[in-house]
Write an enzyme that holds these catalytic residues in place. Structure first.
Site, PDB file in Angstrom:
ATOM      1  N   HIS A  69     -56.014 -30.904 -26.611  1.00 20.91           N
ATOM      2  CA  HIS A  69     -56.815 -32.058 -26.198  1.00 20.91           C
ATOM      3  C   HIS A  69     -57.754 -32.514 -27.307  1.00 20.91           C
ATOM      4  O   HIS A  69     -58.854 -31.990 -27.452  1.00 20.91           O
ATOM      5  CB  HIS A  69     -57.618 -31.650 -24.945  1.00 20.91           C
ATOM      6  N   HIS A 113     -59.100 -36.264 -29.480  1.00 17.17           N
ATOM      7  CA  HIS A 113     -59.051 -37.714 -29.631  1.00 17.17           C
ATOM      8  C   HIS A 113     -59.101 -38.028 -31.113  1.00 17.17           C
ATOM      9  O   HIS A 113     -60.128 -37.786 -31.765  1.00 17.17           O
ATOM     10  CB  HIS A 113     -60.229 -38.371 -28.904  1.00 17.17           C
ATOM     11  N   LEU A 114     -57.990 -38.489 -31.642  1.00 19.88           N
ATOM     12  CA  LEU A 114     -57.988 -39.039 -33.000  1.00 19.88           C
ATOM     13  C   LEU A 114     -58.128 -40.531 -32.722  1.00 19.88           C
ATOM     14  O   LEU A 114     -57.609 -41.005 -31.732  1.00 19.88           O
ATOM     15  CB  LEU A 114     -56.672 -38.693 -33.703  1.00 19.88           C
ATOM     16  N   ARG A 115     -58.847 -41.242 -33.489  1.00 19.40           N
ATOM     17  CA  ARG A 115     -59.171 -42.611 -33.052  1.00 19.40           C
ATOM     18  C   ARG A 115     -58.264 -43.671 -33.655  1.00 19.40           C
ATOM     19  O   ARG A 115     -58.592 -44.853 -33.602  1.00 19.40           O
ATOM     20  CB  ARG A 115     -60.625 -42.918 -33.382  1.00 19.40           C
ATOM     21  N   ASN A 146     -56.066 -42.792 -25.631  1.00 19.99           N
ATOM     22  CA  ASN A 146     -57.046 -43.877 -25.484  1.00 19.99           C
ATOM     23  C   ASN A 146     -57.466 -44.495 -26.821  1.00 19.99           C
ATOM     24  O   ASN A 146     -58.640 -44.599 -27.140  1.00 19.99           O
ATOM     25  CB  ASN A 146     -58.274 -43.421 -24.679  1.00 19.99           C
ATOM     26  N   ASP A 167     -56.280 -39.681 -20.131  1.00 18.69           N
ATOM     27  CA  ASP A 167     -57.579 -39.021 -20.343  1.00 18.69           C
ATOM     28  C   ASP A 167     -58.661 -40.001 -20.784  1.00 18.69           C
ATOM     29  O   ASP A 167     -58.442 -40.896 -21.593  1.00 18.69           O
ATOM     30  CB  ASP A 167     -57.473 -37.905 -21.374  1.00 18.69           C
ATOM     31  N   HIS A 177     -57.295 -35.831 -16.345  1.00 16.90           N
ATOM     32  CA  HIS A 177     -58.763 -35.962 -16.396  1.00 16.90           C
ATOM     33  C   HIS A 177     -59.171 -36.308 -14.967  1.00 16.90           C
ATOM     34  O   HIS A 177     -58.905 -37.406 -14.492  1.00 16.90           O
ATOM     35  CB  HIS A 177     -59.129 -37.081 -17.381  1.00 16.90           C
ATOM     36  N   ASP A 225     -61.404 -31.098 -26.592  1.00 14.73           N
ATOM     37  CA  ASP A 225     -61.779 -32.480 -26.229  1.00 14.73           C
ATOM     38  C   ASP A 225     -62.571 -33.116 -27.373  1.00 14.73           C
ATOM     39  O   ASP A 225     -63.546 -33.847 -27.151  1.00 14.73           O
ATOM     40  CB  ASP A 225     -62.558 -32.539 -24.908  1.00 14.73           C
ATOM     41  N   HIS A 249     -67.451 -39.860 -32.441  1.00 16.52           N
ATOM     42  CA  HIS A 249     -68.124 -41.156 -32.383  1.00 16.52           C
ATOM     43  C   HIS A 249     -68.970 -41.297 -33.633  1.00 16.52           C
ATOM     44  O   HIS A 249     -69.424 -40.300 -34.209  1.00 16.52           O
ATOM     45  CB  HIS A 249     -69.006 -41.258 -31.138  1.00 16.52           C
TER      46      HIS A 249
END
Ligand code: DOR
Ligand code: ZN
Ligand code: ZN
Length: 446
Positions: free
Chosen positions: A64, A66-68, A98, A155, A182, A325, A329
């Site tokens: 889990h 998040h690569l943006r 996402n 997610d 999620h 996770d 940011h």
């Protein structure tokens, strides 16, 4: 002359629960795969890596992150995220959908895999469950599987429509791909920003009750049970959630679950810096902020009792895996009022040392640590050449110095982001080498 991707690791302490091995072993890698594991191997002509005094484990697998990319490259790219991963000992990372555009069609999945060709870790795209993650229309799962999606997840959001979730579970199981859920009830979650409890009451921040998570976990488990298909619950954070998963497993439901390092090490008090600052180097105190927005994530940091329950759940196997996770940011996005800050904290470069802390505390044995970080995640994602270092498996290997002490300094992260709640923490145990397909990918050259 050494053959390509051939290497001999000597004298390390191997931790390989999948193969039932714990102790001093040599490991011979040929052409990117494990060739032989034995107490003494000599292989003239093959490059040797002496890993005496180190722990050697199958590469950690993060279910889990998040690569943006695409869309938010200023927060993280596939390359920067993968560099953070291998620096943290993760050789495979599953990246959530996402992005912008959302990974809800095969061209986005292919784009991610193309970008990943230059990345030091294996990047496993997780496709969305619904188009644009709007919870209305199912994605073309077959196309996405063909393009390389390893799992499906909306997610960041739940799938509120139970009929859609039912169909997603049915199709995903036909394709042999897990659904990573999620769980949150949107009405109960509302516009909450912290756990509903001590800190929300004392500080006037809007609360997110445990119930918001637990109701949705219950629904998700009931659907999987009714259909007889597997399901995976993301970032379990509450005692009630652990109890629901524990009871479901006892009934034979095919449910698996993960917990994040932050939910294992921090409770709601960290939001207002109430109890975590005494030990910290002053340099890292967030002097200008009343609230530390690097404690804002979804689900939120819960009560001390919830932290105890997820720890027990991880120890007794109710919770199968630790997943970060990792949610990067940009600094200015977090340097705002608590209410306005985005949810999410990074984790790739601190997770392994934090889990080692659980071993030091006696909560997990070293083999259980490897189960939670590699073997079980490999099973959940059906990665049949990973999670153990048996001959024939991919030579994805993490080498740890269990005694190295270090202080978390976000400025030194390989991630583009700095939003960790663990800045200033003194940790013990550190990744010294990471191999993917038998190639040393960390430390980086030059
Ligand atoms: O804290 C979170 N951040 N939780 C999520 O579910 C999404 C994630 C993000 O994408 O930033
Ligand atoms: Zn989530
Ligand atoms: Zn997430």
């Amino acid at each position: 002359m050494s053959e390509k991707n051939s290497i001999l690791l000597k004298n390390g302490r191997l931790l390989d629960p999948g193969a039932g091995r714990e102790g001093r072993y040599d490991i011979l890698v040929e052409e990117g795969r494990i060739k032989k594991v034995a107490s003494e191997i000599s292989s003239p002509g093959v490059a040797t890596l002496d890993v005496a005094d180190c722990w050697v484990m199958p590469g950690a697998i993060d279910l889990h992150v998040h690569l943006r990319e695409p869309g938010f490259e200023y927060k993280e790219t596939i390359l920067s995220g993968a560099r953070a991963a291998v620096a943290g000992g993760f050789t495979s990372i599953a990246c959530m959908a996402n992005t912008s555009p959302v990974n809800d069609n095969s061209s986005v999945t292919r784009f991610i895999l193309e970008q990943a060709l230059a990345a030091p870790a294996r990047v496993l795209p997780v496709a969305a469950i619904s188009r644009e993650m709007r919870g209305e229309t199912l994605v073309e799962m077959g196309d996405l599987v063909e393009a390389g999606a390893v799992a499906f997840s909306d997610d960041g959001k739940t799938v509120p429509n139970s009929k859609l979730l039912r169909h997603a579970l049915e199709y995903a199981s036909l394709f042999g791909r897990p659904l990573l859920c999620h769980c949150q009830d949107n009405a109960l979650f509302a516009d909450g920003v912290v756990h509903e409890g001590l800190v929300s009451a004392a500080h006037g921040l809007r609360g997110i009750p445990c119930l918001a998570e637990e109701i949705d976990i219950a629904r998700t488990i009931m659907l999987a049970e009714y259909l007889g298909v597997p399901v995976h619950i993301c970032h379990l954070s509450t005692r009630g959630g652990v109890e629901l998963v524990r009871a479901a497993k006892l009934r034979g439901v095919r449910v698996s679950a993960e917990v994040t390092p932050h939910h294992l090490f921090l409770d709601e008090r960290a939001v207002a810096d109430l109890s975590y600052s005494e030990d910290l180097d002053q340099r890292y105190r967030p002097a200008q902020l009343v609230y530390n927005t690097n404690t804002k994530m979804s689900p939120p940091l819960r009560s001390a009792a919830d932290v105890e329950a997820v720890r027990q759940g991880l120890a007794d196997g109710t919770i199968d895996a630790v997943a970060t996770d990792h949610a990067p940011h940009e600094a200015t996005e977090k340097a705002v009022e608590y209410d306005l800050a985005p949810f999410g904290v990074i984790g790739l470069e601190t997770a392994l040392s934090l889990v080692l802390h659980l071993v030091d505390e006696g909560l997990l044995s070293p083999l259980q640590m490897v189960e939670r970080l590699s073997l079980n995640p490999a099973h959940i994602l059906n990665l049949d050449d990973r999670g153990t270092l048996e001959p024939g498996m991919a030579a994805d290997i993490t080498v740890i110095d269990p005694d190295a002490e270090w202080v978390v300094d976000p400025e030194k992260f390989y991630s583009r982001a700095r939003n960790t709640p663990f800045a200033g923490w003194r940790l013990k145990g550190r990744v010294v080498k990471t191999l993917v397909s038998g190639r040393v990918v960390f430390p980086f050259d030059g």
